[in-house]
Design a protein around this motif. Structure first.
Motif, PDB file in Angstrom:
ATOM      1  N   LYS A 186      -7.258  10.034  20.866  1.00 40.37           N
ATOM      2  CA  LYS A 186      -6.166  10.958  21.210  1.00 40.37           C
ATOM      3  C   LYS A 186      -5.411  11.343  19.941  1.00 40.37           C
ATOM      4  O   LYS A 186      -5.582  10.719  18.889  1.00 40.37           O
ATOM      5  N   PRO A 187      -4.569  12.376  20.026  1.00 45.79           N
ATOM      6  CA  PRO A 187      -3.709  12.683  18.873  1.00 45.79           C
ATOM      7  C   PRO A 187      -2.928  11.439  18.452  1.00 45.79           C
ATOM      8  O   PRO A 187      -2.498  10.647  19.294  1.00 45.79           O
ATOM      9  N   GLY A 188      -2.766  11.267  17.171  1.00 49.11           N
ATOM     10  CA  GLY A 188      -2.143  10.045  16.666  1.00 49.11           C
ATOM     11  C   GLY A 188      -3.155   8.968  16.363  1.00 49.11           C
ATOM     12  O   GLY A 188      -2.782   7.839  16.011  1.00 49.11           O
ATOM     13  N   MET A 189      -4.429   9.309  16.502  1.00 47.85           N
ATOM     14  CA  MET A 189      -5.513   8.372  16.204  1.00 47.85           C
ATOM     15  C   MET A 189      -6.461   8.978  15.179  1.00 47.85           C
ATOM     16  O   MET A 189      -6.611  10.200  15.077  1.00 47.85           O
ATOM     17  N   LEU A 190      -7.115   8.127  14.413  1.00 52.44           N
ATOM     18  CA  LEU A 190      -8.226   8.475  13.543  1.00 52.44           C
ATOM     19  C   LEU A 190      -9.371   7.555  13.914  1.00 52.44           C
ATOM     20  O   LEU A 190      -9.219   6.668  14.751  1.00 52.44           O
ATOM     21  N   CYS A 191     -10.522   7.743  13.288  1.00 55.82           N
ATOM     22  CA  CYS A 191     -11.650   6.858  13.551  1.00 55.82           C
ATOM     23  C   CYS A 191     -12.404   6.566  12.265  1.00 55.82           C
ATOM     24  O   CYS A 191     -12.380   7.359  11.318  1.00 55.82           O
ATOM     25  N   ILE A 192     -13.072   5.427  12.244  1.00 55.74           N
ATOM     26  CA  ILE A 192     -13.959   5.067  11.147  1.00 55.74           C
ATOM     27  C   ILE A 192     -15.295   4.651  11.735  1.00 55.74           C
ATOM     28  O   ILE A 192     -15.368   4.178  12.873  1.00 55.74           O
ATOM     29  N   LEU A 193     -16.360   4.869  10.983  1.00 52.27           N
ATOM     30  CA  LEU A 193     -17.658   4.474  11.501  1.00 52.27           C
ATOM     31  C   LEU A 193     -18.644   4.216  10.390  1.00 52.27           C
ATOM     32  O   LEU A 193     -18.530   4.745   9.284  1.00 52.27           O
TER      33      LEU A 193
ATOM     34  N   PHE B 141      -4.004   4.815  -0.111  1.00 52.83           N
ATOM     35  CA  PHE B 141      -3.105   5.173   0.989  1.00 52.83           C
ATOM     36  C   PHE B 141      -3.587   4.528   2.289  1.00 52.83           C
ATOM     37  O   PHE B 141      -4.793   4.418   2.538  1.00 52.83           O
ATOM     38  N   LEU B 142      -2.630   4.145   3.116  1.00 54.55           N
ATOM     39  CA  LEU B 142      -2.942   3.547   4.413  1.00 54.55           C
ATOM     40  C   LEU B 142      -3.200   4.648   5.435  1.00 54.55           C
ATOM     41  O   LEU B 142      -2.276   5.303   5.912  1.00 54.55           O
ATOM     42  N   ALA B 143      -4.470   4.864   5.772  1.00 51.97           N
ATOM     43  CA  ALA B 143      -4.812   5.873   6.774  1.00 51.97           C
ATOM     44  C   ALA B 143      -4.433   5.399   8.168  1.00 51.97           C
ATOM     45  O   ALA B 143      -3.926   6.169   8.983  1.00 51.97           O
TER      46      ALA B 143
ATOM     47  N   VAL C 134       0.850  -1.182   0.000  1.00 52.66           N
ATOM     48  CA  VAL C 134       0.000   0.000   0.000  1.00 52.66           C
ATOM     49  C   VAL C 134       0.892   1.239   0.000  1.00 52.66           C
ATOM     50  O   VAL C 134       2.091   1.145   0.288  1.00 52.66           O
ATOM     51  N   CYS C 135       0.343   2.391  -0.325  1.00 49.05           N
ATOM     52  CA  CYS C 135       1.107   3.643  -0.244  1.00 49.05           C
ATOM     53  C   CYS C 135       1.071   4.165   1.194  1.00 49.05           C
ATOM     54  O   CYS C 135       0.005   4.183   1.833  1.00 49.05           O
ATOM     55  N   LEU C 136       2.222   4.596   1.673  1.00 47.60           N
ATOM     56  CA  LEU C 136       2.316   5.162   3.020  1.00 47.60           C
ATOM     57  C   LEU C 136       2.211   6.678   2.948  1.00 47.60           C
ATOM     58  O   LEU C 136       2.907   7.321   2.159  1.00 47.60           O
ATOM     59  N   PRO C 137       1.374   7.294   3.792  1.00 47.53           N
ATOM     60  CA  PRO C 137       1.231   8.755   3.791  1.00 47.53           C
ATOM     61  C   PRO C 137       2.319   9.432   4.615  1.00 47.53           C
ATOM     62  O   PRO C 137       2.674   8.967   5.695  1.00 47.53           O
ATOM     63  N   GLU C 138       2.837  10.530   4.099  1.00 45.30           N
ATOM     64  CA  GLU C 138       3.817  11.307   4.849  1.00 45.30           C
ATOM     65  C   GLU C 138       3.128  12.006   6.027  1.00 45.30           C
ATOM     66  O   GLU C 138       1.906  12.119   6.068  1.00 45.30           O
ATOM     67  N   LYS C 139       3.918  12.490   6.980  1.00 43.15           N
ATOM     68  CA  LYS C 139       3.333  13.095   8.183  1.00 43.15           C
ATOM     69  C   LYS C 139       2.573  14.386   7.886  1.00 43.15           C
ATOM     70  O   LYS C 139       1.761  14.831   8.692  1.00 43.15           O
ATOM     71  N   THR C 140       2.814  14.970   6.722  1.00 43.84           N
ATOM     72  CA  THR C 140       2.067  16.169   6.322  1.00 43.84           C
ATOM     73  C   THR C 140       0.797  15.825   5.543  1.00 43.84           C
ATOM     74  O   THR C 140       0.060  16.726   5.135  1.00 43.84           O
ATOM     75  N   HIS C 141       0.543  14.538   5.345  1.00 41.78           N
ATOM     76  CA  HIS C 141      -0.613  14.092   4.562  1.00 41.78           C
ATOM     77  C   HIS C 141      -1.917  14.505   5.247  1.00 41.78           C
ATOM     78  O   HIS C 141      -2.045  14.412   6.463  1.00 41.78           O
ATOM     79  N   ARG C 142      -2.876  14.948   4.468  1.00 40.02           N
ATOM     80  CA  ARG C 142      -4.193  15.316   4.987  1.00 40.02           C
ATOM     81  C   ARG C 142      -5.256  14.460   4.305  1.00 40.02           C
ATOM     82  O   ARG C 142      -5.394  14.498   3.083  1.00 40.02           O
TER      83      ARG C 142
ATOM     84  N   SER D 235       0.444   8.142   9.332  1.00 37.35           N
ATOM     85  CA  SER D 235       1.260   9.318   9.019  1.00 37.35           C
ATOM     86  C   SER D 235       1.877   9.927  10.276  1.00 37.35           C
ATOM     87  O   SER D 235       2.981  10.484  10.234  1.00 37.35           O
ATOM     88  N   PHE D 236       1.192   9.809  11.404  1.00 39.76           N
ATOM     89  CA  PHE D 236       1.674  10.340  12.674  1.00 39.76           C
ATOM     90  C   PHE D 236       2.998   9.689  13.080  1.00 39.76           C
ATOM     91  O   PHE D 236       3.803  10.269  13.804  1.00 39.76           O
ATOM     92  N   TYR D 237       3.229   8.457  12.594  1.00 39.68           N
ATOM     93  CA  TYR D 237       4.394   7.678  13.014  1.00 39.68           C
ATOM     94  C   TYR D 237       5.433   7.525  11.909  1.00 39.68           C
ATOM     95  O   TYR D 237       6.240   6.591  11.932  1.00 39.68           O
TER      96      TYR D 237
END
Length: 317
Positions: free
Chosen positions: A216-223, A249-251, A151-159, A273-275
């Motif tokens: 927390k920061p460094g987390m996303l969510c799906i629903l 991209f891998l979110a 998969v494509c990895l997102p950079e830390k600036t990815h939105r 991207s956070f990591y």
């Protein structure tokens, strides 16, 4: 589960050797068009980066292939009362390139490899505290095919475009009476991607202190608003991917939730991207992060979430 997946082009996935850019793979490209419409079964080659990890011959967690030798998963996959034993790579197997597990004969596209290293984030203590990320190094590189690719990895600036549709993949759920090592198919499920503040907004509508502000920061969510579909037990560490201009991209990696796909209960995922810095450090920069090719300005993540709440009461399910 209702979804439509489209075959798309990918992003070059390479590295620089002696000043020369060498293409080693194409990331984020589906191997084959999906022929499943209005269903949830994954087609061969549709999610070629999905991996399933089995512990002592039992499917245990998901993961995502990010290079020919590395995959990302959740740190808590390696938790138990004797965590050092669970972190023994010789007790694990990584399954790649499959759409069905437990079937005989095995799919010709499927590959099984024993890991050589399991590296859990050094600041991980519990999934609810964050840093729920781990890297697994394979004992031998895989060959990329239509059925196996990163998969494509997102950079830390990815939105990422929040409130857009992304996909999670994992093994199909089984009833409690059915063994986890029985015949199971790879499934896909469409989910809405949201940021951690919006995620907390939804959880805080429950008015229950024990589930307030879990993200927390460094987390996303799906629903899925109505809780009719989503990740469940055994899907931890698996991928959440989003399509951007033809590349996937891998979110994030699936971390935890308050229950299996319940309404108004988002699943929390570790933001990849956070990591970026940690991943590059651990892999000695042997994996590539792909630059974003689209401009995202509506990545709104705030305390407004009324548009994402179910209008069903518990008696309407």
């Amino acid at each position: 589960m209702v979804d439509i997946s489209v075959m798309t082009s990918g992003v070059l996935h390479g590295q620089v050797v002696s000043g020369v850019s060498v293409c080693i793979a194409v990331c984020g490209r589906q191997g084959l068009r999906s022929r499943i419409f209005g269903g949830s079964d994954a087609a061969p080659g549709e999610w070629p980066w999905h991996t399933t990890m089995s512990y002592m011959a039992m499917p245990n967690c998901g993961g995502t292939l990010i290079s020919e030798k590395w995959l990302i998963t959740a740190a808590h996959c390696f938790d138990n009362t004797s965590s050092e034993k669970k972190r023994d790579p010789s007790l694990w197997k990584v399954h790649i390139g499959f759409t069905k597990m437990g079937y005989t004969p095995e799919e010709s596209s499927a590959v099984t490899i024993i890991p050589s290293k399991i590296i859990v984030h050094e600041n991980y203590t519990s999934y609810v505290q964050g840093n729920d990320i781990a890297l697994v190094e394979l004992s031998q590189p895989v060959s990329f095919t239509r059925f196996i690719s990163p998969v494509c990895l997102p950079e830390k600036t990815h939105r990422f475009h929040f409130r857009s549709t992304c996909y999670a993949t994992g093994l199909e759920d089984v009833p409690e009476s059915v063994p986890l090592d029985s015949k199971r198919s790879l499934k896909k499920v469409a989910q809405t991607l949201i940021g951690w503040r919006t995620c907390n907004c939804i959880y805080n509508t429950h008015m229950r202190p024990e589930v307030s502000n879990p993200a927390k920061p460094g987390m996303l969510c799906i629903l899925d608003t109505y809780g009719e579909k989503g990740p469940c037990l055994g899907d931890s560490g698996g991928p959440v991917v989003c399509n951007e201009d033809g590349a996937w991209f891998l979110a994030g990696a699936i971390s935890f939730s308050q229950g299996c796909h319940l309404k108004d209960n988002p699943t929390i995922v570790t933001s990849v991207s956070f990591y970026q810095d940690w991943i590059q450090q651990v892999t000695n920069s042997s994996v590539t992060f792909s630059p974003q090719s689209i401009n995202v300005t509506d990545d709104v993540d705030n305390d407004t979430c009324s548009d994402l709440l179910s209008n069903l009461t518990s008696g309407n399910r």
